[in-house]
Write a protein that holds these residues in place. Sequence first.
Motif, PDB file in Angstrom:
ATOM      1  N   PRO A 269     -24.005  72.288  -5.324  1.00  0.00           N
ATOM      2  CA  PRO A 269     -23.534  71.413  -4.244  1.00  0.00           C
ATOM      3  C   PRO A 269     -22.040  71.573  -4.020  1.00  0.00           C
ATOM      4  O   PRO A 269     -21.285  71.925  -4.927  1.00  0.00           O
ATOM      5  CB  PRO A 269     -23.856  70.009  -4.777  1.00  0.00           C
ATOM      6  CG  PRO A 269     -23.882  70.173  -6.267  1.00  0.00           C
ATOM      7  CD  PRO A 269     -24.402  71.557  -6.528  1.00  0.00           C
ATOM      8  N   ILE A 270     -21.608  71.295  -2.821  1.00  0.00           N
ATOM      9  CA  ILE A 270     -20.177  71.384  -2.518  1.00  0.00           C
ATOM     10  C   ILE A 270     -19.464  70.168  -3.106  1.00  0.00           C
ATOM     11  O   ILE A 270     -20.051  69.097  -3.279  1.00  0.00           O
ATOM     12  CB  ILE A 270     -19.926  71.451  -0.995  1.00  0.00           C
ATOM     13  CG1 ILE A 270     -20.434  70.172  -0.318  1.00  0.00           C
ATOM     14  CG2 ILE A 270     -20.564  72.683  -0.390  1.00  0.00           C
ATOM     15  CD1 ILE A 270     -19.992  70.024   1.126  1.00  0.00           C
ATOM     16  N   ASP A 271     -18.188  70.368  -3.425  1.00  0.00           N
ATOM     17  CA  ASP A 271     -17.380  69.220  -3.824  1.00  0.00           C
ATOM     18  C   ASP A 271     -17.149  68.339  -2.605  1.00  0.00           C
ATOM     19  O   ASP A 271     -16.954  68.841  -1.490  1.00  0.00           O
ATOM     20  CB  ASP A 271     -16.023  69.680  -4.372  1.00  0.00           C
ATOM     21  CG  ASP A 271     -16.145  70.305  -5.749  1.00  0.00           C
ATOM     22  OD1 ASP A 271     -17.140  70.008  -6.447  1.00  0.00           O
ATOM     23  OD2 ASP A 271     -15.252  71.088  -6.120  1.00  0.00           O
ATOM     24  N   PRO A 272     -17.180  67.031  -2.773  1.00  0.00           N
ATOM     25  CA  PRO A 272     -16.918  66.155  -1.623  1.00  0.00           C
ATOM     26  C   PRO A 272     -15.456  66.274  -1.196  1.00  0.00           C
ATOM     27  O   PRO A 272     -14.598  66.663  -2.000  1.00  0.00           O
ATOM     28  CB  PRO A 272     -17.196  64.754  -2.183  1.00  0.00           C
ATOM     29  CG  PRO A 272     -16.953  64.885  -3.654  1.00  0.00           C
ATOM     30  CD  PRO A 272     -17.390  66.275  -4.018  1.00  0.00           C
ATOM     31  N   PRO A 273     -15.142  65.964   0.024  1.00  0.00           N
ATOM     32  CA  PRO A 273     -13.730  65.903   0.439  1.00  0.00           C
ATOM     33  C   PRO A 273     -13.086  64.714  -0.270  1.00  0.00           C
ATOM     34  O   PRO A 273     -13.391  63.560   0.013  1.00  0.00           O
ATOM     35  CB  PRO A 273     -13.811  65.693   1.956  1.00  0.00           C
ATOM     36  CG  PRO A 273     -15.170  65.108   2.204  1.00  0.00           C
ATOM     37  CD  PRO A 273     -16.062  65.639   1.135  1.00  0.00           C
ATOM     38  N   TRP A 274     -12.198  64.995  -1.198  1.00  0.00           N
ATOM     39  CA  TRP A 274     -11.702  63.953  -2.100  1.00  0.00           C
ATOM     40  C   TRP A 274     -10.961  62.837  -1.356  1.00  0.00           C
ATOM     41  O   TRP A 274     -10.888  61.699  -1.851  1.00  0.00           O
ATOM     42  CB  TRP A 274     -10.789  64.579  -3.152  1.00  0.00           C
ATOM     43  CG  TRP A 274     -11.486  65.594  -4.004  1.00  0.00           C
ATOM     44  CD1 TRP A 274     -11.285  66.947  -4.023  1.00  0.00           C
ATOM     45  CD2 TRP A 274     -12.529  65.351  -4.956  1.00  0.00           C
ATOM     46  NE1 TRP A 274     -12.125  67.562  -4.924  1.00  0.00           N
ATOM     47  CE2 TRP A 274     -12.909  66.602  -5.511  1.00  0.00           C
ATOM     48  CE3 TRP A 274     -13.187  64.203  -5.393  1.00  0.00           C
ATOM     49  CZ2 TRP A 274     -13.907  66.731  -6.470  1.00  0.00           C
ATOM     50  CZ3 TRP A 274     -14.195  64.327  -6.354  1.00  0.00           C
ATOM     51  CH2 TRP A 274     -14.538  65.575  -6.883  1.00  0.00           C
ATOM     52  N   HIS A 275     -10.443  63.131  -0.163  1.00  0.00           N
ATOM     53  CA  HIS A 275      -9.653  62.122   0.540  1.00  0.00           C
ATOM     54  C   HIS A 275     -10.485  60.938   1.016  1.00  0.00           C
ATOM     55  O   HIS A 275      -9.924  59.904   1.420  1.00  0.00           O
ATOM     56  CB  HIS A 275      -8.933  62.762   1.735  1.00  0.00           C
ATOM     57  CG  HIS A 275      -9.869  63.173   2.839  1.00  0.00           C
ATOM     58  ND1 HIS A 275     -10.488  64.410   2.867  1.00  0.00           N
ATOM     59  CD2 HIS A 275     -10.301  62.507   3.943  1.00  0.00           C
ATOM     60  CE1 HIS A 275     -11.253  64.492   3.944  1.00  0.00           C
ATOM     61  NE2 HIS A 275     -11.160  63.360   4.611  1.00  0.00           N
ATOM     62  N   VAL A 276     -11.830  61.065   0.982  1.00  0.00           N
ATOM     63  CA  VAL A 276     -12.652  59.941   1.448  1.00  0.00           C
ATOM     64  C   VAL A 276     -12.717  58.830   0.402  1.00  0.00           C
ATOM     65  O   VAL A 276     -13.179  57.723   0.701  1.00  0.00           O
ATOM     66  CB  VAL A 276     -14.087  60.400   1.806  1.00  0.00           C
ATOM     67  CG1 VAL A 276     -14.047  61.543   2.802  1.00  0.00           C
ATOM     68  CG2 VAL A 276     -14.890  60.782   0.576  1.00  0.00           C
ATOM     69  N   PHE A 277     -12.264  59.101  -0.818  1.00  0.00           N
ATOM     70  CA  PHE A 277     -12.316  58.105  -1.885  1.00  0.00           C
ATOM     71  C   PHE A 277     -10.936  57.499  -2.117  1.00  0.00           C
ATOM     72  O   PHE A 277      -9.916  58.078  -1.738  1.00  0.00           O
ATOM     73  CB  PHE A 277     -12.805  58.755  -3.184  1.00  0.00           C
ATOM     74  CG  PHE A 277     -14.146  59.419  -3.069  1.00  0.00           C
ATOM     75  CD1 PHE A 277     -15.290  58.674  -2.824  1.00  0.00           C
ATOM     76  CD2 PHE A 277     -14.272  60.804  -3.185  1.00  0.00           C
ATOM     77  CE1 PHE A 277     -16.525  59.281  -2.705  1.00  0.00           C
ATOM     78  CE2 PHE A 277     -15.493  61.425  -3.075  1.00  0.00           C
ATOM     79  CZ  PHE A 277     -16.637  60.665  -2.830  1.00  0.00           C
ATOM     80  N   PRO A 278     -10.875  56.332  -2.765  1.00  0.00           N
ATOM     81  CA  PRO A 278      -9.563  55.775  -3.146  1.00  0.00           C
ATOM     82  C   PRO A 278      -8.794  56.808  -3.962  1.00  0.00           C
ATOM     83  O   PRO A 278      -9.377  57.484  -4.819  1.00  0.00           O
ATOM     84  CB  PRO A 278      -9.932  54.553  -3.991  1.00  0.00           C
ATOM     85  CG  PRO A 278     -11.301  54.167  -3.529  1.00  0.00           C
ATOM     86  CD  PRO A 278     -11.977  55.455  -3.172  1.00  0.00           C
ATOM     87  N   PRO A 279      -7.496  56.976  -3.733  1.00  0.00           N
ATOM     88  CA  PRO A 279      -6.724  58.058  -4.367  1.00  0.00           C
ATOM     89  C   PRO A 279      -6.824  58.101  -5.888  1.00  0.00           C
ATOM     90  O   PRO A 279      -6.979  59.179  -6.467  1.00  0.00           O
ATOM     91  CB  PRO A 279      -5.287  57.771  -3.904  1.00  0.00           C
ATOM     92  CG  PRO A 279      -5.440  57.021  -2.634  1.00  0.00           C
ATOM     93  CD  PRO A 279      -6.671  56.194  -2.790  1.00  0.00           C
ATOM     94  N   VAL A 280      -6.757  56.970  -6.553  1.00  0.00           N
ATOM     95  CA  VAL A 280      -6.801  56.958  -8.018  1.00  0.00           C
ATOM     96  C   VAL A 280      -8.169  57.411  -8.518  1.00  0.00           C
ATOM     97  O   VAL A 280      -8.276  58.225  -9.443  1.00  0.00           O
ATOM     98  CB  VAL A 280      -6.460  55.551  -8.561  1.00  0.00           C
ATOM     99  CG1 VAL A 280      -6.681  55.493 -10.077  1.00  0.00           C
ATOM    100  CG2 VAL A 280      -5.010  55.200  -8.227  1.00  0.00           C
TER     101      VAL A 280
END
Length: 563
Positions: A416-427
């Motif tokens: 699976p692809i890694d999710p776009p990390w910016h959609v989650f809270p930064p920490v």
Amino acid sequence: MSLWEAKGFWMRDNIHWPRPVHPLFVSYGLRPVEVGSAHAYEEWSMPSLKYAYLVLHGYVFQRIEPLGGDPPPIMERFPFLFHLWRINPKLRRRILGFDQFIKEKGFENHVQTWRDVWEPEARRRLEPIRDFDRTNASLEELANHLEQCYDFLCWAWNPHIKIVALGMYMRGRWVEVCERLFNLTEFEAYELVQTNDPAVLNTINHLSKLAQRAAADPMVSNILFSSFCEKALQQLSHTWFKEELDRFLETEGDRPADSFEFTPTWKEMPEIVVGIIKGLMNSDESMTEDSAFQTYRMQRIKELRNTLTGKEREEFSTWLKLAEQAQPLSEIHDYVLLTVPLSHTRYAAMEAGRRFVQDNILEHPEDILFLYREELLSALRKNYNLAGLKELVAERKADHGKNFTLVPPLTIGKMPIDPPWHVFPPVAAEGMKIFVKQVSLLEAGQGVSLELSPEGELFGIPGSPGVAEGPVRIIHTAEEFPLVQEGEVLVCPFTTPTWTVLFPRVAALITDSGGALSHAAIVSREYRLPSVVGTIMGTKILHNGQRVRVDGAAGKLQVLDRE
């Protein structure tokens, strides 16, 4: 239909189980991982469901199961759909909880929890398991004992998973700090926190002292070197050597001979330990922490710290202390949480197997390994068709033998692809990225070359820095340990804590499986032993006696006498 089909993406677990496993081990060695990891992930709000296993034709595949299931293919085309975690109650609660856990220094606050809470609790729970009288137990009592072992393992995988997660997080944050402040490589960052766990060296030092005493005793030495190990044990049955060996086995004998599976332990095969002792009799050195290296390490830390001021200096010192505490691979927690209970599960199962042989239910005690937990418990309580057990076991044994001829793939399904990390809270996103990176370092990459280069080089993954030369010694099982000679390059499929008794005698280590954070890599760094891990085909490409040069930092070896 393919032999290797399954829903979702799975990776072969070559580190722990490179060979086909038995049904009983699936029940006691794998299923408790799923139970314990699910509890651990939930309690620490980690955004995964559980550590899951798939067994196909005896071969073990693994994955960290996503909390909301595998993302549908459409999300690869439309990544903005990953934002939908916000409207999924389970995902929202877990991700926001993970974000809060990190902000509240959840990992940092648990650095001492193994020592203060989990280890005392584990030892308390283990007491009745260790004290159980298998020989005089009834079949019902054996069944109850096996259920107690299973319950312990389900509990134990909770703190074990947390210890692993804590170590991953600390290592990941430490490497990030070193890269950002000093542009250091991962190797250089790990080197700065390379302090020994004394437990790693305790076993080998105990055996070394026994070997030195045996070497100084002409009668014992003569018997050991003039007889096979099993016969030597018989001849030494009423000597100080046998008394000391029994004392050693009482505390250390629950270690499996050569794998993480239900193989015989040192208590069951003391001749394995005798062979190790014979190999150590020519050495008069105990393993201690390398004082010269520690002096260099402390000087290097001082130099780096002196280049910093203010908050950067404080950040470096904080994560240095935490990483030093989390860095050692604790042989104690593995031994107490997993090795001992699995060994006692085996002892009880083998006792049941002996009873079934006496009653003509099975042909051999080891046939018990071909039953699943539920089948074994039902058979012990006479709630099973005992007359059909021989036929069932015969079928499974035949299949097990055929499984050794199969060549399983390294992966099943599409990664699976890694999710776009910016959609989650930064920490939370930073924490998730650390774990994705750390997990990738556990196993060999798919890009590793599977054959020698035209220049005679074989590449793997850097395990432990240093350059060493020596003749190859390929070892597959613990029965072959006595073949290892001083100064040879050990080449093997993988290592477990049992294999570390060979490390003081060899010049370097090469493994087929594993990544930068595998057991082989971490412990070889503690022994200051040059190593290259994850070569995939090292045991098949190389040959005994070939002279090779191992460059641990470069992750490669050079065959010097290809002719």
